[in-house]
Design a protein around this motif. Structure first.
Motif, PDB file in Angstrom:
ATOM      1  N   ALA A   1       0.815  -1.218   0.000  1.00  0.00           N
ATOM      2  CA  ALA A   1       0.000   0.000   0.000  1.00  0.00           C
ATOM      3  C   ALA A   1       0.848   1.267   0.000  1.00  0.00           C
ATOM      4  O   ALA A   1       0.416   2.294  -0.523  1.00  0.00           O
ATOM      5  CB  ALA A   1      -0.948   0.007   1.202  1.00  0.00           C
ATOM      6  N   VAL A   2       2.036   1.222   0.578  1.00  0.00           N
ATOM      7  CA  VAL A   2       2.893   2.420   0.592  1.00  0.00           C
ATOM      8  C   VAL A   2       3.909   2.412  -0.555  1.00  0.00           C
ATOM      9  O   VAL A   2       4.583   3.416  -0.786  1.00  0.00           O
ATOM     10  CB  VAL A   2       3.614   2.615   1.952  1.00  0.00           C
ATOM     11  CG1 VAL A   2       2.606   2.806   3.073  1.00  0.00           C
ATOM     12  CG2 VAL A   2       4.574   1.498   2.268  1.00  0.00           C
TER      13      VAL A   2
ATOM     14  N   HIS B   1      -4.986  -4.564  13.022  1.00  0.00           N
ATOM     15  CA  HIS B   1      -4.635  -3.141  13.078  1.00  0.00           C
ATOM     16  C   HIS B   1      -3.908  -2.728  11.802  1.00  0.00           C
ATOM     17  O   HIS B   1      -4.189  -1.673  11.213  1.00  0.00           O
ATOM     18  CB  HIS B   1      -3.765  -2.883  14.318  1.00  0.00           C
ATOM     19  CG  HIS B   1      -3.361  -1.457  14.465  1.00  0.00           C
ATOM     20  ND1 HIS B   1      -2.147  -0.989  14.028  1.00  0.00           N
ATOM     21  CD2 HIS B   1      -4.020  -0.395  15.011  1.00  0.00           C
ATOM     22  CE1 HIS B   1      -2.064   0.298  14.297  1.00  0.00           C
ATOM     23  NE2 HIS B   1      -3.187   0.687  14.886  1.00  0.00           N
ATOM     24  N   THR B   2      -2.993  -3.549  11.359  1.00  0.00           N
ATOM     25  CA  THR B   2      -2.253  -3.267  10.126  1.00  0.00           C
ATOM     26  C   THR B   2      -3.215  -3.240   8.943  1.00  0.00           C
ATOM     27  O   THR B   2      -3.150  -2.339   8.095  1.00  0.00           O
ATOM     28  CB  THR B   2      -1.145  -4.311   9.923  1.00  0.00           C
ATOM     29  OG1 THR B   2      -0.271  -4.276  11.060  1.00  0.00           O
ATOM     30  CG2 THR B   2      -0.338  -4.033   8.668  1.00  0.00           C
ATOM     31  N   GLU B   3      -4.137  -4.193   8.885  1.00  0.00           N
ATOM     32  CA  GLU B   3      -5.138  -4.244   7.810  1.00  0.00           C
ATOM     33  C   GLU B   3      -6.020  -2.993   7.840  1.00  0.00           C
ATOM     34  O   GLU B   3      -6.300  -2.413   6.792  1.00  0.00           O
ATOM     35  CB  GLU B   3      -5.999  -5.493   7.958  1.00  0.00           C
ATOM     36  CG  GLU B   3      -7.163  -5.582   6.997  1.00  0.00           C
ATOM     37  CD  GLU B   3      -6.781  -5.973   5.588  1.00  0.00           C
ATOM     38  OE1 GLU B   3      -7.591  -5.718   4.669  1.00  0.00           O
ATOM     39  OE2 GLU B   3      -5.685  -6.524   5.388  1.00  0.00           O
ATOM     40  N   ARG B   4      -6.447  -2.587   9.011  1.00  0.00           N
ATOM     41  CA  ARG B   4      -7.307  -1.407   9.143  1.00  0.00           C
ATOM     42  C   ARG B   4      -6.641  -0.186   8.507  1.00  0.00           C
ATOM     43  O   ARG B   4      -7.248   0.542   7.724  1.00  0.00           O
ATOM     44  CB  ARG B   4      -7.584  -1.134  10.625  1.00  0.00           C
ATOM     45  CG  ARG B   4      -8.340   0.154  10.899  1.00  0.00           C
ATOM     46  CD  ARG B   4      -8.417   0.447  12.402  1.00  0.00           C
ATOM     47  NE  ARG B   4      -9.122   1.662  12.675  1.00  0.00           N
ATOM     48  CZ  ARG B   4     -10.434   1.772  12.863  1.00  0.00           C
ATOM     49  NH1 ARG B   4     -11.206   0.704  12.784  1.00  0.00           N
ATOM     50  NH2 ARG B   4     -10.989   2.937  13.129  1.00  0.00           N
ATOM     51  N   HIS B   5      -5.384  -0.003   8.835  1.00  0.00           N
ATOM     52  CA  HIS B   5      -4.700   1.189   8.338  1.00  0.00           C
ATOM     53  C   HIS B   5      -4.212   1.031   6.904  1.00  0.00           C
ATOM     54  O   HIS B   5      -4.049   2.026   6.196  1.00  0.00           O
ATOM     55  CB  HIS B   5      -3.602   1.595   9.308  1.00  0.00           C
ATOM     56  CG  HIS B   5      -4.161   2.139  10.587  1.00  0.00           C
ATOM     57  ND1 HIS B   5      -4.912   3.285  10.639  1.00  0.00           N
ATOM     58  CD2 HIS B   5      -4.116   1.679  11.858  1.00  0.00           C
ATOM     59  CE1 HIS B   5      -5.292   3.525  11.874  1.00  0.00           C
ATOM     60  NE2 HIS B   5      -4.824   2.553  12.642  1.00  0.00           N
ATOM     61  N   MET B   6      -4.016  -0.192   6.453  1.00  0.00           N
ATOM     62  CA  MET B   6      -3.731  -0.411   5.037  1.00  0.00           C
ATOM     63  C   MET B   6      -4.945   0.046   4.227  1.00  0.00           C
ATOM     64  O   MET B   6      -4.800   0.717   3.204  1.00  0.00           O
ATOM     65  CB  MET B   6      -3.438  -1.886   4.776  1.00  0.00           C
ATOM     66  CG  MET B   6      -3.264  -2.201   3.297  1.00  0.00           C
ATOM     67  SD  MET B   6      -3.074  -3.968   2.975  1.00  0.00           S
ATOM     68  CE  MET B   6      -4.647  -4.600   3.515  1.00  0.00           C
ATOM     69  N   ARG B   7      -6.137  -0.273   4.694  1.00  0.00           N
ATOM     70  CA  ARG B   7      -7.359   0.179   4.026  1.00  0.00           C
ATOM     71  C   ARG B   7      -7.459   1.696   4.047  1.00  0.00           C
ATOM     72  O   ARG B   7      -7.871   2.323   3.070  1.00  0.00           O
ATOM     73  CB  ARG B   7      -8.586  -0.440   4.702  1.00  0.00           C
ATOM     74  CG  ARG B   7      -8.697  -1.930   4.493  1.00  0.00           C
ATOM     75  CD  ARG B   7      -9.872  -2.512   5.247  1.00  0.00           C
ATOM     76  NE  ARG B   7      -9.943  -3.959   5.097  1.00  0.00           N
ATOM     77  CZ  ARG B   7     -10.907  -4.699   5.583  1.00  0.00           C
ATOM     78  NH1 ARG B   7     -11.907  -4.150   6.257  1.00  0.00           N
ATOM     79  NH2 ARG B   7     -10.898  -6.008   5.402  1.00  0.00           N
TER      80      ARG B   7
END
Length: 179
Positions: A23-24, A160-166
């Motif tokens: 994502a980044v 948490h990582t998935e949440r912020h990847m979204r």
């Protein structure tokens, strides 16, 4: 912990952290700092927050967790594995991050932040692959979710990582996001 559960948790950790790095990937310096509104985080601020949380959870589980057994008879975590994932995937409401994990500009570039993220990720995966302990027997408090056992801490960091990847993907798709 069963082999099946271990593989599931390991798969979630790998998938979400790989997804976050993807994502980044390709984000320019202008995109890294762009915010849609003054009170919203940029890609860079979001990435820093995720990295700080991942690094903190990695340190917790790899250096402290196994010295924190849940005593026999003490109440087990009141939140379920599924509730952790459901709450963290729900982006319909904003949850203020504790001050200790707020973005402050710890890393100046995307490359620095990604390197720290990768190091923490690799440390967590290595630790998890090497430990044979029943992680359900150990627990530590989470500031918003209460006591989590070892498996739940790993599921938390994956969710948490998935949440912020979204969140980052949403930012990258917004009108006004720099070319």
């Amino acid at each position: 912990m069963s082999t099946h559960r271990r593989e599931m948790v390991l798969g979630e950790l790998r998938a979400t952290t790989d997804g976050f790095l993807a994502a980044v990937e390709g984000v320019t310096p202008a995109q890294w700092v762009w915010t849609p509104e003054p009170d919203r985080w940029s890609v860079g601020q979001t990435a820093e927050h995720v990295t700080v949380v991942l690094r903190g959870v990695t340190k917790l589980v790899s250096t402290k967790l196994l010295s924190m057994p849940i005593p026999p008879g003490q109440e087990r975590p009141t939140i379920t594995d599924d509730q952790i994932v459901t709450r963290l995937f729900d982006r319909s409401r904003r949850v203020p991050a504790p001050e200790t994990v707020q973005p402050t500009g710890r890393w100046g570039t995307k490359e620095e932040c990604a390197a720290v993220f990768q190091q923490a990720r690799d440390g967590m995966l290595h630790w998890f692959e090497e430990t044979s302990e029943d992680l359900r027997q150990f627990g530590a408090p989470h500031p918003l979710l209460g006591t989590l056992d070892g498996v739940q801490w790993l599921l938390f960091v994956a969710a948490h990582t998935e949440r912020h990847m979204r969140q980052i993907r949403e930012l990258r798709g917004m009108a006004g996001f720099p070319e």
